[in-house]
Design a protein around this motif. Structure first.
Motif, PDB file in Angstrom:
ATOM      1  N   THR A   1       0.815  -1.226   0.000  1.00 13.55           N
ATOM      2  CA  THR A   1       0.000   0.000   0.000  1.00 13.55           C
ATOM      3  C   THR A   1       0.842   1.266   0.000  1.00 13.55           C
ATOM      4  O   THR A   1       0.313   2.348  -0.237  1.00 13.55           O
ATOM      5  CB  THR A   1      -0.915   0.074   1.246  1.00 13.55           C
ATOM      6  N   LYS A   2       2.110   1.168   0.354  1.00 11.20           N
ATOM      7  CA  LYS A   2       3.033   2.320   0.519  1.00 11.20           C
ATOM      8  C   LYS A   2       2.635   3.181   1.722  1.00 11.20           C
ATOM      9  O   LYS A   2       3.080   4.329   1.857  1.00 11.20           O
ATOM     10  CB  LYS A   2       3.129   3.202  -0.727  1.00 11.20           C
ATOM     11  N   GLY A   3       1.817   2.624   2.604  1.00 11.06           N
ATOM     12  CA  GLY A   3       1.502   3.313   3.851  1.00 11.06           C
ATOM     13  C   GLY A   3       2.000   2.468   5.010  1.00 11.06           C
ATOM     14  O   GLY A   3       2.864   1.602   4.827  1.00 11.06           O
ATOM     15  N   TRP A   4       1.449   2.699   6.195  1.00 10.74           N
ATOM     16  CA  TRP A   4       1.811   1.851   7.320  1.00 10.74           C
ATOM     17  C   TRP A   4       0.597   1.573   8.186  1.00 10.74           C
ATOM     18  O   TRP A   4      -0.410   2.292   8.141  1.00 10.74           O
ATOM     19  CB  TRP A   4       3.008   2.385   8.103  1.00 10.74           C
ATOM     20  N   LEU A   5       0.676   0.515   8.954  1.00 10.91           N
ATOM     21  CA  LEU A   5      -0.491  -0.110   9.572  1.00 10.91           C
ATOM     22  C   LEU A   5      -1.047   0.620  10.802  1.00 10.91           C
ATOM     23  O   LEU A   5      -2.253   0.791  10.924  1.00 10.91           O
ATOM     24  CB  LEU A   5      -0.117  -1.549   9.952  1.00 10.91           C
ATOM     25  N   GLU A   6      -0.169   1.037  11.699  1.00 12.22           N
ATOM     26  CA  GLU A   6      -0.624   1.458  13.033  1.00 12.22           C
ATOM     27  C   GLU A   6      -1.677   2.564  12.995  1.00 12.22           C
ATOM     28  O   GLU A   6      -2.688   2.485  13.734  1.00 12.22           O
ATOM     29  CB  GLU A   6       0.565   1.897  13.901  1.00 12.22           C
ATOM     30  N   PRO A   7      -1.515   3.623  12.177  1.00 10.76           N
ATOM     31  CA  PRO A   7      -2.548   4.677  12.184  1.00 10.76           C
ATOM     32  C   PRO A   7      -3.920   4.158  11.743  1.00 10.76           C
ATOM     33  O   PRO A   7      -4.943   4.670  12.201  1.00 10.76           O
ATOM     34  CB  PRO A   7      -2.014   5.706  11.181  1.00 10.76           C
ATOM     35  N   VAL A   8      -3.942   3.161  10.865  1.00 12.00           N
ATOM     36  CA  VAL A   8      -5.216   2.612  10.393  1.00 12.00           C
ATOM     37  C   VAL A   8      -5.946   1.928  11.558  1.00 12.00           C
ATOM     38  O   VAL A   8      -7.150   2.147  11.777  1.00 12.00           O
ATOM     39  CB  VAL A   8      -4.983   1.614   9.235  1.00 12.00           C
ATOM     40  N   LEU A   9      -5.214   1.137  12.308  1.00 14.45           N
ATOM     41  CA  LEU A   9      -5.831   0.440  13.445  1.00 14.45           C
ATOM     42  C   LEU A   9      -6.243   1.434  14.533  1.00 14.45           C
ATOM     43  O   LEU A   9      -7.348   1.354  15.090  1.00 14.45           O
ATOM     44  CB  LEU A   9      -4.852  -0.597  14.016  1.00 14.45           C
ATOM     45  N   ASP A  10      -5.347   2.389  14.823  1.00 20.86           N
ATOM     46  CA  ASP A  10      -5.667   3.382  15.870  1.00 20.86           C
ATOM     47  C   ASP A  10      -6.885   4.212  15.470  1.00 20.86           C
ATOM     48  O   ASP A  10      -7.757   4.492  16.303  1.00 20.86           O
ATOM     49  CB  ASP A  10      -4.466   4.321  16.106  1.00 20.86           C
ATOM     50  N   GLY A  11      -6.952   4.608  14.193  1.00 17.44           N
ATOM     51  CA  GLY A  11      -8.068   5.429  13.725  1.00 17.44           C
ATOM     52  C   GLY A  11      -9.380   4.667  13.775  1.00 17.44           C
ATOM     53  O   GLY A  11     -10.434   5.227  14.123  1.00 17.44           O
ATOM     54  N   THR A  12      -9.332   3.388  13.430  1.00 17.25           N
ATOM     55  CA  THR A  12     -10.548   2.564  13.475  1.00 17.25           C
ATOM     56  C   THR A  12     -11.071   2.484  14.906  1.00 17.25           C
ATOM     57  O   THR A  12     -12.272   2.635  15.164  1.00 17.25           O
ATOM     58  CB  THR A  12     -10.249   1.158  12.917  1.00 17.25           C
ATOM     59  N   GLU A  13     -10.147   2.281  15.839  1.00 14.98           N
ATOM     60  CA  GLU A  13     -10.558   2.221  17.249  1.00 14.98           C
ATOM     61  C   GLU A  13     -11.101   3.580  17.709  1.00 14.98           C
ATOM     62  O   GLU A  13     -12.076   3.649  18.463  1.00 14.98           O
ATOM     63  CB  GLU A  13      -9.374   1.796  18.122  1.00 14.98           C
ATOM     64  N   GLN A  14     -10.492   4.653  17.224  1.00 20.30           N
ATOM     65  CA  GLN A  14     -10.929   6.007  17.616  1.00 20.30           C
ATOM     66  C   GLN A  14     -12.390   6.252  17.234  1.00 20.30           C
ATOM     67  O   GLN A  14     -13.171   6.760  18.044  1.00 20.30           O
ATOM     68  CB  GLN A  14     -10.021   7.048  16.940  1.00 20.30           C
ATOM     69  N   VAL A  15     -12.785   5.888  16.016  1.00 23.24           N
ATOM     70  CA  VAL A  15     -14.180   6.149  15.614  1.00 23.24           C
ATOM     71  C   VAL A  15     -15.143   5.170  16.296  1.00 23.24           C
ATOM     72  O   VAL A  15     -16.285   5.523  16.608  1.00 23.24           O
ATOM     73  CB  VAL A  15     -14.365   6.138  14.076  1.00 23.24           C
ATOM     74  N   TYR A  16     -14.673   3.948  16.550  1.00 23.97           N
ATOM     75  CA  TYR A  16     -15.519   2.988  17.272  1.00 23.97           C
ATOM     76  C   TYR A  16     -15.797   3.488  18.688  1.00 23.97           C
ATOM     77  O   TYR A  16     -16.941   3.469  19.159  1.00 23.97           O
ATOM     78  CB  TYR A  16     -14.840   1.616  17.295  1.00 23.97           C
ATOM     79  N   ARG A  17     -14.740   3.956  19.356  1.00 19.65           N
ATOM     80  CA  ARG A  17     -14.906   4.466  20.737  1.00 19.65           C
ATOM     81  C   ARG A  17     -15.787   5.713  20.763  1.00 19.65           C
ATOM     82  O   ARG A  17     -16.394   6.030  21.776  1.00 19.65           O
ATOM     83  CB  ARG A  17     -13.544   4.817  21.354  1.00 19.65           C
ATOM     84  N   ALA A  18     -15.822   6.445  19.638  1.00 17.04           N
ATOM     85  CA  ALA A  18     -16.676   7.641  19.569  1.00 17.04           C
ATOM     86  C   ALA A  18     -18.137   7.272  19.344  1.00 17.04           C
ATOM     87  O   ALA A  18     -18.996   8.158  19.241  1.00 17.04           O
ATOM     88  CB  ALA A  18     -16.188   8.560  18.451  1.00 17.04           C
ATOM     89  N   GLY A  19     -18.440   5.966  19.272  1.00 18.88           N
ATOM     90  CA  GLY A  19     -19.828   5.515  19.151  1.00 18.88           C
ATOM     91  C   GLY A  19     -20.351   5.462  17.729  1.00 18.88           C
ATOM     92  O   GLY A  19     -21.561   5.348  17.514  1.00 18.88           O
ATOM     93  N   LYS A  20     -19.465   5.541  16.755  1.00 15.99           N
ATOM     94  CA  LYS A  20     -19.901   5.501  15.361  1.00 15.99           C
ATOM     95  C   LYS A  20     -20.204   4.064  14.929  1.00 15.99           C
ATOM     96  O   LYS A  20     -19.669   3.106  15.488  1.00 15.99           O
ATOM     97  CB  LYS A  20     -18.822   6.102  14.457  1.00 15.99           C
ATOM     98  N   HIS A  21     -21.037   3.950  13.888  1.00 14.94           N
ATOM     99  CA  HIS A  21     -21.270   2.631  13.310  1.00 14.94           C
ATOM    100  C   HIS A  21     -20.044   2.255  12.470  1.00 14.94           C
ATOM    101  O   HIS A  21     -19.693   2.986  11.538  1.00 14.94           O
ATOM    102  CB  HIS A  21     -22.522   2.628  12.441  1.00 14.94           C
ATOM    103  N   VAL A  22     -19.419   1.135  12.785  1.00 14.86           N
ATOM    104  CA  VAL A  22     -18.177   0.740  12.107  1.00 14.86           C
ATOM    105  C   VAL A  22     -18.353  -0.651  11.504  1.00 14.86           C
ATOM    106  O   VAL A  22     -18.890  -1.556  12.142  1.00 14.86           O
ATOM    107  CB  VAL A  22     -16.987   0.723  13.101  1.00 14.86           C
ATOM    108  N   GLU A  23     -17.919  -0.804  10.255  1.00 17.26           N
ATOM    109  CA  GLU A  23     -17.779  -2.136   9.656  1.00 17.26           C
ATOM    110  C   GLU A  23     -16.382  -2.220   9.065  1.00 17.26           C
ATOM    111  O   GLU A  23     -15.820  -1.215   8.606  1.00 17.26           O
ATOM    112  CB  GLU A  23     -18.853  -2.381   8.587  1.00 17.26           C
ATOM    113  N   VAL A  24     -15.801  -3.420   9.103  1.00 18.35           N
ATOM    114  CA  VAL A  24     -14.418  -3.627   8.676  1.00 18.35           C
ATOM    115  C   VAL A  24     -14.404  -4.579   7.493  1.00 18.35           C
ATOM    116  O   VAL A  24     -15.122  -5.588   7.489  1.00 18.35           O
ATOM    117  CB  VAL A  24     -13.595  -4.218   9.852  1.00 18.35           C
TER     118      VAL A  24
END
Ligand code: SF4
Length: 477
Positions: free
Chosen positions: A201-224
């Protein structure tokens, strides 16, 4: 050299840091690009103009397109809802297999592919066509941040739900700006392997996982969702690692999608993901305790249906990009046992277009037809009213037997251009017919797998210039 006038206008960008010597830093994605005057960032749609960070793609879009919420790998928010998909130009990643590389890689985008919208125009299109969800999608909404934040806020005021479908390589600060306006996050996590992210992808993993958790903790509807790339990530270890992330850092109720890949962009010397590997991945996820595990880009399987996690009642059936709710109440509970179905509903449900049993006898129409073939089971239909009057376009599914479907009615204002998806909805369906009145024109664009925006019309000579290779081959067994 193709025209690229779309790059000329620079809109003031958020998340700018000004540095000495007129250099700027962009804090929209984790790259934090440092950009000298006259240069642009990795995404090629944010630039330094006279010492200020600007967005080059503000309001520059592919054609707004009516689709269904299932095209966005969202199965647990008003199933079957009509959405207005908005895509743009550029990306903060450069995945080797990108399905939308014609628009995500800005160097390929020509003026002929670009449509211009204001935030109010986007909201007006949704309202005029009675669409309750705007989806920020296709290439990736991250690099359209200013336009998304401003338009989503207007849409929210108008009572419209906002859906964000993204690879989510995005900064924490940018997510903070999305949380007040976005309701649904459909996040594509490519792998849990850091080496995979860097290489593919030419990116890196950690921000993707952290960001997903951030929106989940904010109470948003999340699908992966995870694209299971043949011989690369279509294995049980990937399925397990994704499942472990969902269980450890989100929750068992988060719908998880294992998605079939097709060869594309730089990754053409391979085959579609074998379906048996996808089914095995799904069993891994279910075995770990995930409540809702689905396959994507796969037809004729029960692995796209929803069953109650408590009593196993069949709650929703799906065929391709179509869904039918069987046993979920308006408050999102199972109609059989009363358990929470983990499904959010839009009050009043989703609207459907008006239909008529036959074309008006008084009208004269040109009829365009398209038959499903191979793996092409969805179509974008683009219609334009060039007349000075309101016109009605009609469309319907055609069948292999004697079945006659009603015609759906699409009303177009003078000079209005509209695009919508038609996706195969049952086994005996032949294709689509569109009846075009005088003063209107149409073009058909073959859609190959979901969340794909085709830029090439079906009758323009090449089957699909933005899908390589031709999509008729199957697996090697
Ligand atoms: S969005 Fe990301 S890739 Fe684009 S300029 Fe900003 S930091 Fe760089």
């Amino acid at each position: 050299m193709a025209d690229k006038k779309w790059q000329e206008f620079g809109y003031p960008a958020r998340l700018e840091e000004r540095l000495p010597d007129d250099v700027v830093r962009c804090h929209l994605s984790p790259r934090n690009c440092r950009i000298r005057p006259g240069q642009h960032g990795f995404c090629m749609v944010r630039a330094n103009r006279d010492g200020r960070l600007v967005s080059l793609n503000y309001g520059r879009s592919v054609h707004a397109t009516e689709e269904t919420i299932e095209t966005e790998a969202v199965f647990h928010y008003e199933p079957g809802a009509r959405i207005l998909s908005m895509g743009n130009i550029g990306c903060m990643l450069n995945c080797d297999y990108c399905h939308n590389w014609k628009t995500s890689q800005a160097r390929y985008v020509e003026d002929k592919d670009v449509f211009y919208y204001t935030p109010q125009e986007v909201v007006d299109i949704a309202k005029r066509h009675d669409i309750g969800v705007i989806s920020w999608t296709y290439n990736d909404p991250v690099v359209w941040h200013e336009f998304v934040v401003e338009t989503a806020a207007l849409a929210k005021e108008a009572g419209i739900v906002n859906l964000y479908k993204s690879a989510f390589f995005i900064s924490e600060k940018a997510i903070d700006e999305l949380i007040p306006v976005i309701d649904i996050f459909s996040i594509s996590i490519k792998s849990i392997d850091p080496k995979y992210y860097r290489k593919i992808t030419k990116g890196w993993l950690e921000p993707v996982l952290d960001g997903t958790e951030q929106v989940y903790r904010a109470g948003k509807h999340v699908e992966v969702s995870t694209l299971m790339v043949t011989d690369l990530s279509d294995n049980e270890k990937t399925a397990h690692d994704i499942g472990a992330f969902v269980l450890d850092r989100l929750g068992p109720e988060v719908p998880t999608h294992y998605v079939r890949f097709h060869p594309d962009y730089k990754m053409t010397d391979t085959i579609r993901t074998p379906v048996d590997r996808l089914e095995a991945a799904r069993q891994v996820g279910l075995g770990m305790g995930l409540r809702h595990v689905y396959l994507g880009n796969v037809y004729d399987t029960d692995s796209t249906s929803t069953r109650c996690h408590n009593c196993q009642e069949l709650q929703i059936t799906r065929y391709g990009l179509n869904a039918e709710i069987l046993a979920v109440s308006a408050d999102g509970t199972c109609t059989k046992c009363g358990a929470d179905a983990n499904i959010r509903r839009i009050p009043g449900g989703s609207t459907r277009p008006a239909t008529v049993p036959a074309l008006p006898a008084s009208g004269s129409f040109d009829t365009a037809t398209f038959d499903w073939y191979g793996d092409v089971r969805a179509l974008h239909v683009q219609v334009r009213n060039d007349s000075a009057d309101v016109r009605r376009v009609y469309h319907r599914r055609t069948h292999l037997g004697a079945k006659e479907a009603p015609w759906a009615v699409l009303e177009l204002q003078p000079q209005e251009s509209y695009r919508f998806i038609a996706a195969k909805s049952e086994l005996d369906e032949r294709g689509v017919a569109v009846a075009i009145p005088p003063g209107c024109t149409s073009s058909l664009h073959q859609v190959f797998d979901r969340a794909h925006f085709p830029t090439t019309a079906a009758d323009s000579g090449s089957l699909n210039a933005d899908v390589t290779p031709l999509p008729l081959f199957e697996t090697r067994g």
